[in-house]
Design a protein around this motif. Structure first.
Motif, short mmCIF file in Angstrom:
data_model
loop_
_atom_site.label_atom_id
_atom_site.label_comp_id
_atom_site.label_asym_id
_atom_site.label_seq_id
_atom_site.Cartn_x
_atom_site.Cartn_y
_atom_site.Cartn_z
N LEU A 197 5.87 -18.86 16.97
CA LEU A 197 5.77 -18.45 15.58
C LEU A 197 4.97 -17.15 15.45
N SER A 198 4.00 -16.96 16.32
CA SER A 198 3.25 -15.70 16.34
C SER A 198 4.17 -14.55 16.73
N LEU A 199 5.05 -14.80 17.70
CA LEU A 199 6.03 -13.79 18.11
C LEU A 199 6.95 -13.43 16.95
N VAL A 200 7.43 -14.46 16.24
CA VAL A 200 8.33 -14.25 15.11
C VAL A 200 7.63 -13.45 14.01
N GLU A 201 6.39 -13.81 13.72
CA GLU A 201 5.62 -13.13 12.68
C GLU A 201 5.45 -11.65 12.99
N GLU A 254 -0.44 -11.03 32.80
CA GLU A 254 -1.81 -10.76 33.23
C GLU A 254 -2.38 -9.51 32.56
N VAL A 255 -1.51 -8.61 32.15
CA VAL A 255 -1.96 -7.40 31.45
C VAL A 255 -2.76 -7.76 30.21
N TYR A 256 -2.41 -8.89 29.59
CA TYR A 256 -3.06 -9.28 28.33
C TYR A 256 -4.26 -10.20 28.55
N GLN A 257 -4.54 -10.56 29.81
CA GLN A 257 -5.69 -11.43 30.11
C GLN A 257 -6.95 -10.56 30.23
N VAL A 258 -7.34 -9.96 29.14
CA VAL A 258 -8.48 -9.04 29.12
C VAL A 258 -9.50 -9.57 28.11
N ASP A 259 -10.66 -9.94 28.61
CA ASP A 259 -11.67 -10.56 27.74
C ASP A 259 -12.89 -9.69 27.50
N SER A 260 -13.02 -8.59 28.23
CA SER A 260 -14.20 -7.74 28.08
C SER A 260 -13.83 -6.30 28.38
N LEU A 261 -14.73 -5.37 28.03
CA LEU A 261 -14.48 -3.96 28.32
C LEU A 261 -14.41 -3.72 29.83
N GLU A 262 -15.17 -4.50 30.61
CA GLU A 262 -15.12 -4.35 32.06
C GLU A 262 -13.73 -4.71 32.57
N ASP A 263 -13.15 -5.79 32.02
CA ASP A 263 -11.78 -6.16 32.39
C ASP A 263 -10.80 -5.05 32.01
N LEU A 264 -11.03 -4.45 30.85
CA LEU A 264 -10.17 -3.38 30.37
C LEU A 264 -10.18 -2.20 31.34
N HIS A 265 -11.37 -1.85 31.82
CA HIS A 265 -11.49 -0.70 32.73
C HIS A 265 -10.74 -0.94 34.04
N LEU A 318 -11.29 -1.13 20.05
CA LEU A 318 -10.08 -1.42 19.27
C LEU A 318 -8.92 -1.78 20.20
N ILE A 319 -8.83 -1.09 21.34
CA ILE A 319 -7.79 -1.42 22.32
C ILE A 319 -7.95 -2.86 22.79
N LEU A 320 -9.19 -3.24 23.09
CA LEU A 320 -9.47 -4.61 23.53
C LEU A 320 -9.05 -5.62 22.46
N GLU A 321 -9.36 -5.29 21.21
CA GLU A 321 -8.99 -6.19 20.11
C GLU A 321 -7.47 -6.30 19.99
N TYR A 322 -6.76 -5.17 20.11
CA TYR A 322 -5.30 -5.18 20.05
C TYR A 322 -4.70 -6.04 21.17
N LEU A 323 -5.23 -5.86 22.37
CA LEU A 323 -4.71 -6.61 23.51
C LEU A 323 -4.88 -8.11 23.31
N GLN A 324 -6.04 -8.49 22.82
CA GLN A 324 -6.30 -9.91 22.60
C GLN A 324 -5.41 -10.46 21.50
N TYR A 325 -5.11 -9.62 20.52
CA TYR A 325 -4.21 -10.04 19.43
C TYR A 325 -2.77 -10.17 19.94
N CYS A 326 -2.39 -9.29 20.87
CA CYS A 326 -1.01 -9.30 21.39
C CYS A 326 -0.75 -10.44 22.37
N PRO A 366 1.57 -13.61 20.95
CA PRO A 366 3.02 -13.39 20.81
C PRO A 366 3.71 -13.08 22.14
N MET A 367 3.00 -12.38 23.07
CA MET A 367 3.61 -12.08 24.36
C MET A 367 3.76 -13.35 25.21
N GLU A 368 2.82 -14.26 25.09
CA GLU A 368 2.97 -15.54 25.77
C GLU A 368 4.15 -16.32 25.17
#
Length: 757
Positions: free
Chosen positions: A156-160, A197-208, A326-334, A337-339
């Motif tokens: 439903l998140s994907l549909v939304e 796995e691209v979306y499994q980012v929980d911190s700025l260190e993971d992002l880097h 903001l990138i981190l927040e976007y990734l966590q939001y995505c 729906p990607m799952e």
């Protein structure tokens, strides 16, 4: 008279006991050399090889057929000169069972011989393209309906997020794309999981640490190098005699930005670099007037500076337009729906596979994956060859892969599993040209070619590369033009290879001198849409303008310019058959070109697929089939009435509709047929008789359609209406008749599928 091979070609023919990558440029005699290598292995006096111990995989059936034909002809010729040679007699017999095939054909061979290893029904058939399209749609509909019924949170998140408007077409397209991409990998489920796995980012260190963040910094590094070069060239022009010296102060300001950017990028300070680019105010160039300054140099400096600013702007827009947070927040939001997309894609993959198994059909992707399943066992990350792989690996003396630049990861693994590892031999022979890789959209992986291109040695070794850069097809003027163009545009980022001297094309063929002593030159035709010459032509489209310019050039070539005749080796006047027009795409271009050229009296043939279904005779017959199914369709019915089948002109159709305006057009026809009129109105009587005959014939065809196979119905319609004879009698009749015959064949193919109607 024997063929004289170049040193590189001779290496391709004679080298043994190694993996070989041949980088074969266009026109380098690749096929001839490959055939000669095969013949040399067959005719080797010390270690002769039977032709059925060679696995030769080409990209298309046509290429495989041509290869087999060439080898067979060569064997027959040698056998003619040596009729008592028993080994050659044996090869002439074995050639019919030789593995000279496409990769799909080889996969089918593996499945036919080892189907029991994967519990596959041996009675399967290869599905038709149209059948697969219908089946995909049916399965997709069922999978999505089930997903909507379950109301899973991720789905439903994907549909939304992506089902914009009133349809979920975008979600369907995403599922199709992800499914197709995953099936080009040996292990689709694992690949999809890796994508998540691209979306499994929980911190700025993971992002880097994400791979794509490293790619962003690579892009920034590359832009800095380019900006530095542009500003250096601009500053150098300013210091030249008559250079715009008063621009230097502004360039100094730009260089300060460059140094600050270099520091931020070196420290990998994303937020700092982003703020620097977004907030920088560029200094204006000086407006000082000095007559000693060259105006052209002022323009050059300005253009170089604008290019540098453009690079910064592009970098900002693409990668540095927000903060890391903001990138981190976007990734966590995505992530959710990607799952959801991954889940529903895997559901679609399983459902599609089950449906194909139920109907005992396979597509080409199935063949590759089933062949892979037969050839290996996988436990965790450990892959071991199967008994089938052992058997095939020991059987083939050499595995040859043509057009290697268009291989994918599944095909690469299959090739490696049937190569000579069982006997600890290196025996893979690959030939291709990364500059001709055009199937990335079909998920080809040219990087497989490039990895070996850089790794294999040009020296004598177990993994050796041989470059064939001499072109035996084209004149030097053509090659120099191509080289010039490719040097400007090709690099590692575009084309996968830096176009330098080692990758350029070199003249290998010699051509007899023309009577006038001149060498033909390449030329570029430039068409100005608003040019005065074309104003008189009216409101043509871009396609029509280009076709018109080409038509005019063809008319100046045919019967005037001389071309070299391939058969006689002498020059003759050019004919229409000597000219070919290559288009980037046939869709939207082939038909306008055909029409414009034909209008200028130039015979033209196009291989456009869409053009076939747009042909008037095909459209008319398909419309007739539509109204056989349901006559309450105004547009198809109007088309048939206005054709030679209905025989009505525009005025007659207007009369029918004005006299009987109620309901659908078919209801108007029925009312007009039964209408009581004055017998003195001869025109209306004739029209009523015409409509009555049309309806009577249509009703007969509709009755037949209930129990008659489609191809027989089409043939009956053509005979009964006389439409088949009509289209063959009008201009272009041979081609039009062939089009209708092809429609009958397509109908017969359709009836072999699991669909009906």
């Amino acid at each position: 008279m024997g063929v004289t091979w170049t040193e590189e070609q001779q290496k391709v023919i004679s080298l043994r006991d190694r993996n070989i990558l041949v980088s074969a440029a266009a026109g380098s005699g690749k096929t001839a050399v490959l055939v000669q290598r095969i013949l040399s292995k067959i005719m080797d006096t010390e270690r002769p090889v039977d032709i059925d111990r060679l696995l030769i995989m080409t990209f298309t059936r046509a290429a495989a057929g041509e290869m087999k034909e060439r080898i067979s002809a060569a064997i027959d010729q040698i056998l003619y000169d040596n009729p008592d040679n028993e080994h050659l007699q044996r090869q002439a017999s074995l050639i019919h069972n030789a593995q000279i095939t496409t990769i799909d054909g080889f996969c089918a061979y593996i499945i036919r011989n080892y189907f029991h290893m994967i519990d596959l029904d041996p009675g399967y058939r290869t599905a038709e393209e149209g059948e697969l399209k219908l089946l995909r749609e049916d399965v997709m509909k069922e999978v999505l309906e089930a997903a909507y019924a379950r109301k899973g949170e991720k789905f439903l998140s994907l549909v939304e997020c992506y089902a914009t408007g009133k349809t979920d077409d975008e979600i369907r397209d995403m599922i199709y794309k992800l499914y197709d991409a995953s099936m080009s990998h040996p292990f689709p489920e694992e690949w999809i999981e890796e994508c998540l796995e691209v979306y499994q980012v929980d911190s700025l260190e993971d992002l880097h640490d994400t791979p794509w963040m490293k790619l962003i910094w690579d892009a920034a590094d590359e832009s800095i190098v380019q900006v530095r070069e542009l500003l250096s060239r601009a500053a150098a022009i300013c210091r030249e005699e008559s250079g715009p010296y008063f621009y230097e102060a502004t360039l100094d300001d730009d260089i300060l930005l460059l140094r600050a950017a270099e520091t931020a990028v070196k420290e990998r300070d994303y937020n700092g670099f982003s703020e620097l680019l977004k907030n920088h105010k560029y200094a204006r160039l000086s407006t000082k007037k000095d007559l000693s300054v060259d105006e052209e140099k002022k323009i050059q400096v300005k253009d170089l500076r604008d290019s540098a600013k453009g690079l910064w702007n592009e970098l900002t827009e693409k990668y540095f337009n927000q903060t890391e947070e903001l990138i981190l927040e976007y990734l966590q939001y995505c992530r959710r729906p990607m799952e959801g997309l991954a889940e529903v894609t895997l559901q679609y993959k399983d459902a599609f596979a089950d449906r194909k198994r139920e109907q005992d059909i396979l597509d080409f992707t199935d063949m590759e994956h089933f062949a892979l399943d037969i050839l290996m066992h996988k436990e965790g990350d450990t892959i071991t060859p199967s008994a089938a792989a052992w058997e095939l690996s020991a059987r083939y003396d050499e595995v040859m892969v043509d057009e290697y630049q268009d291989s994918n990861l599944v095909q690469e693994m299959i090739t490696n599993l049937v190569a000579g590892w069982a006997d600890k031999r290196k025996n893979i022979f690959m030939v291709g040209d990364v500059k001709q890789s055009i199937y990335r959209f079909r998920l080809a992986r040219p990087e497989l070619f490039m990895e070996k291109y850089h790794r294999y040695s040009l020296e004598d070794s177990e993994e050796q590369r041989i470059d064939l850069h001499k072109n035996f097809r084209s004149r030097g003027t053509v090659l120099s033009s191509v080289n010039y163009l490719f040097r400007q545009i090709m690099g590692e980022d575009l084309g996968g290879i830096t176009y330098e001297d080692e990758n350029a094309l070199y003249t290998g063929a010699s051509f007899p001198e023309r009577a006038d002593g001149k060498e033909p030159e390449t030329e570029v035709l430039l068409i100005e849409k608003d040019g005065e010459e074309l104003e008189e032509q009216g409101n043509q489209t871009v396609q029509e303008l280009e076709a018109l310019a080409i038509a005019q050039r063809i008319q100046k070539l045919v019967g005037i310019e001389e071309v070299l005749d391939k058969d006689s080796g002498t020059y003759r006047k050019a004919g229409y058959g000597d000219i070919v027009i290559l288009l980037r795409t046939s869709a939207g271009w082939a038909e306008p070109f055909s029409q414009v050229l034909a209008s200028k009296g130039i015979p033209v043939y196009t291989a456009s697929r869409t053009g076939y279904f747009a042909a008037q005779e095909v459209v008319t017959l398909l419309n007739y089939l539509r109204i056989c199914d349901n006559p309450m369709q105004d547009i198809p019915l109007t088309g048939v009435l206005h054709s030679a089948i209905g025989g009505c002109n525009t005025q007659e159709l207007a009369i029918i509709r004005s006299k009987c305006p109620d309901g659908m057009l078919y209801e108007s026809l029925l009312a007009f047929r039964d209408r009581k009129t004055d017998d003195r109105d001869e025109e209306e009587l004739v029209l009523r008789e015409k409509i009555s005959h049309f309806i009577e014939l249509l009703e007969e065809m509709r009755d037949l359609a209930v129990y008659t196979p489609v191809h027989e119905l089409i043939q009956y319609i053509l005979r009964k209406t006389g439409y088949g004879d009509y289209v063959r009698a009008i201009p272009g009749g041979a081609q039009r008749g062939a089009n209708l015959h092809m429609l009958v064949e397509k109908a017969m193919e359709y009836e072999k599928t699991s669909y009906r109607g």
